[in-house]
Design a protein around this motif. Structure first.
Motif, PDB file in Angstrom:
ATOM      1  N   ILE A 191       0.840  -1.198   0.000  1.00  0.00           N
ATOM      2  CA  ILE A 191       0.000   0.000   0.000  1.00  0.00           C
ATOM      3  C   ILE A 191       0.877   1.251   0.000  1.00  0.00           C
ATOM      4  O   ILE A 191       0.594   2.221  -0.717  1.00  0.00           O
ATOM      5  CB  ILE A 191      -0.948  -0.004   1.210  1.00  0.00           C
ATOM      6  N   SER A 192       1.946   1.231   0.785  1.00  0.00           N
ATOM      7  CA  SER A 192       2.848   2.381   0.845  1.00  0.00           C
ATOM      8  C   SER A 192       3.499   2.645  -0.511  1.00  0.00           C
ATOM      9  O   SER A 192       3.646   3.800  -0.926  1.00  0.00           O
ATOM     10  CB  SER A 192       3.932   2.144   1.901  1.00  0.00           C
ATOM     11  N   GLY A 195       0.297   2.934  -3.337  1.00  0.00           N
ATOM     12  CA  GLY A 195      -0.496   4.102  -2.987  1.00  0.00           C
ATOM     13  C   GLY A 195       0.278   5.390  -3.187  1.00  0.00           C
ATOM     14  O   GLY A 195      -0.286   6.407  -3.615  1.00  0.00           O
ATOM     15  N   ILE A 199      -2.051   7.558  -5.774  1.00  0.00           N
ATOM     16  CA  ILE A 199      -2.864   8.586  -5.121  1.00  0.00           C
ATOM     17  C   ILE A 199      -2.449   9.992  -5.572  1.00  0.00           C
ATOM     18  O   ILE A 199      -3.300  10.779  -5.998  1.00  0.00           O
ATOM     19  CB  ILE A 199      -2.813   8.442  -3.587  1.00  0.00           C
ATOM     20  N   TRP A 264      -0.141  15.364  -0.422  1.00  0.00           N
ATOM     21  CA  TRP A 264      -0.887  14.917  -1.602  1.00  0.00           C
ATOM     22  C   TRP A 264      -2.152  15.720  -1.884  1.00  0.00           C
ATOM     23  O   TRP A 264      -2.970  15.312  -2.711  1.00  0.00           O
ATOM     24  CB  TRP A 264      -1.236  13.440  -1.454  1.00  0.00           C
ATOM     25  N   LEU A 278      -9.409   7.580  -1.796  1.00  0.00           N
ATOM     26  CA  LEU A 278      -8.029   7.101  -1.828  1.00  0.00           C
ATOM     27  C   LEU A 278      -7.233   7.689  -0.664  1.00  0.00           C
ATOM     28  O   LEU A 278      -6.440   6.997  -0.019  1.00  0.00           O
ATOM     29  CB  LEU A 278      -7.370   7.480  -3.156  1.00  0.00           C
ATOM     30  N   HIS A 279      -7.458   8.961  -0.402  1.00  0.00           N
ATOM     31  CA  HIS A 279      -6.768   9.620   0.712  1.00  0.00           C
ATOM     32  C   HIS A 279      -7.275   9.101   2.058  1.00  0.00           C
ATOM     33  O   HIS A 279      -6.488   8.898   2.987  1.00  0.00           O
ATOM     34  CB  HIS A 279      -6.974  11.136   0.619  1.00  0.00           C
ATOM     35  N   TYR A 282      -5.768   5.672   2.637  1.00  0.00           N
ATOM     36  CA  TYR A 282      -4.347   5.717   3.006  1.00  0.00           C
ATOM     37  C   TYR A 282      -4.144   6.263   4.408  1.00  0.00           C
ATOM     38  O   TYR A 282      -3.148   5.936   5.069  1.00  0.00           O
ATOM     39  CB  TYR A 282      -3.555   6.557   1.996  1.00  0.00           C
ATOM     40  N   SER A 313      -7.109   0.547   5.556  1.00  0.00           N
ATOM     41  CA  SER A 313      -6.337   0.768   4.333  1.00  0.00           C
ATOM     42  C   SER A 313      -6.563  -0.312   3.285  1.00  0.00           C
ATOM     43  O   SER A 313      -6.865  -0.024   2.132  1.00  0.00           O
ATOM     44  CB  SER A 313      -4.844   0.818   4.668  1.00  0.00           C
TER      45      SER A 313
END
Length: 316
Positions: A191-192, A195, A199, A264, A278-279, A282, A313
């Motif tokens: 994910i890190s 994403g 994102i 972001w 998405l934010h 995360y 997440s």
């Protein structure tokens, strides 16, 4: 990792069912259905009203089917869609895609009925899915000469290793422990990494079109450093879950990911929920680290951070 290197190709002539035309169609659908059904089953199992014929302890069945059942399905759906843009190759569809779907379904049945068929049979059936996904992804990335994205295959292979370890650990010790953290740490790293690419990219595209002004910072050296630091901190967490060292490092990771998220421009996306979510999703990455830190100091149960990562997440 470059998520926009090559335009997605035109589809080859395909006359089969539409659901097998792209990887995201069967795996997103089945993953969503299975997640709901697994939770519906887990609730009466948790309260002792239902007994499963699984070789896993009830808690381990729940953890395994969320971590190594549901998540690999949606990850595969995303991966086989993203690979089209990474490599410019035609999609995996039709019979090859159906084979992967059937192997995934067989794994879900085998794990749930593992007390009947034996742990080894369940192990072989279940772990074969991620092995096939890793092999297929490697073939596509190498054929497309998109070497940079092989790091994603490495993480998929780590998730496969976590699944292998889960079966063995549960069989030998009666319950899984370290293997669960290996799997979760791998998912958080995925994910890190992914994403951090998609994102800011999706946010930038929408803001540039709809709300010109402040744009998200692109993936850069700071992101690379934070992902590398995250990997080290997760390794510490795999080995130890309590004490000042792990608590402090988890808190540092949480703050670093909050800084990353703040770069972001998520506060400017309230006009488009598909981008905003998405934010929001995360945001559970730093929240999971901070909850984990609180758990290490005895302030919260360990499940708080785990569920922030996996139900927040990963399922967003």
């Amino acid at each position: 990792m470059n998520t926009t290197t090559t335009p997605a190709p035109r589809r080859r002539a395909y006359q089969g069912p539409a659901i097998l035309s792209y990887g995201f169609r069967p795996f997103f659908l089945l993953g969503a259905i299975y997640a709901g059904l697994a939770i519906l089953v887990w609730l009466p199992v948790f309260h002792g009203e239902l007994v499963l014929h699984s070789a896993f302890a009830p808690r381990d069945w729940h953890v395994h089917e969320m971590l190594f059942g549901y998540l690999p399905a949606v990850m595969t759906g995303f991966l086989f869609t993203a690979i089209l843009n990474w490599t410019g190759r035609l999609p995996i569809q039709g019979r090859p895609l159906l084979t992967l779907v059937l192997v995934w379904i067989a794994g879900r049945v085998a794990v749930t009925a593992s007390a009947e068929i034996g742990w080894l049979a369940a192990f072989l059936i279940d772990t074969s899915f991620l092995a096939l996904v890793a092999a297929a992804a490697t073939r596509e990335i190498l054929a497309g000469k998109n070497w940079r994205n092989l790091k994603v295959v490495v993480l998929i292979t780590l998730l496969l290793a976590g699944n292998v370890a889960f079966h063995i650990e549960a069989h030998l010790n009666g319950t899984a422990d370290v293997s669960i953290r290996i799997g979760i740490a791998t998912v958080v790293l995925l994910i890190s990494l992914i994403g951090g690419r998609i994102i800011p990219s999706f946010t930038r595209n929408w803001l540039a079109r709809e709300r010109p002004g402040r744009l998200p910072a692109p993936f850069g050296r700071l992101d690379v450093a934070i992902v590398a630091i995250t990997a080290v901190i997760l390794l510490i967490w795999i080995v130890r879950q309590e004490g000042a060292l792990v608590g402090t490092t988890l808190a540092v990771a949480g703050l670093l990911h909050l800084v990353r998220l703040g770069r972001w421009a998520g506060d400017r996306t309230f006009g488009e929920r598909l981008v905003l979510i998405l934010h929001v999703g995360y945001a559970f990455v730093p929240l999971g680290f901070l909850f984990g830190a609180a758990s290490a100091f005895g302030l919260l149960p360990p499940s708080a951070g785990l569920h922030a990562w996996m139900a927040g997440s990963a399922e967003s």
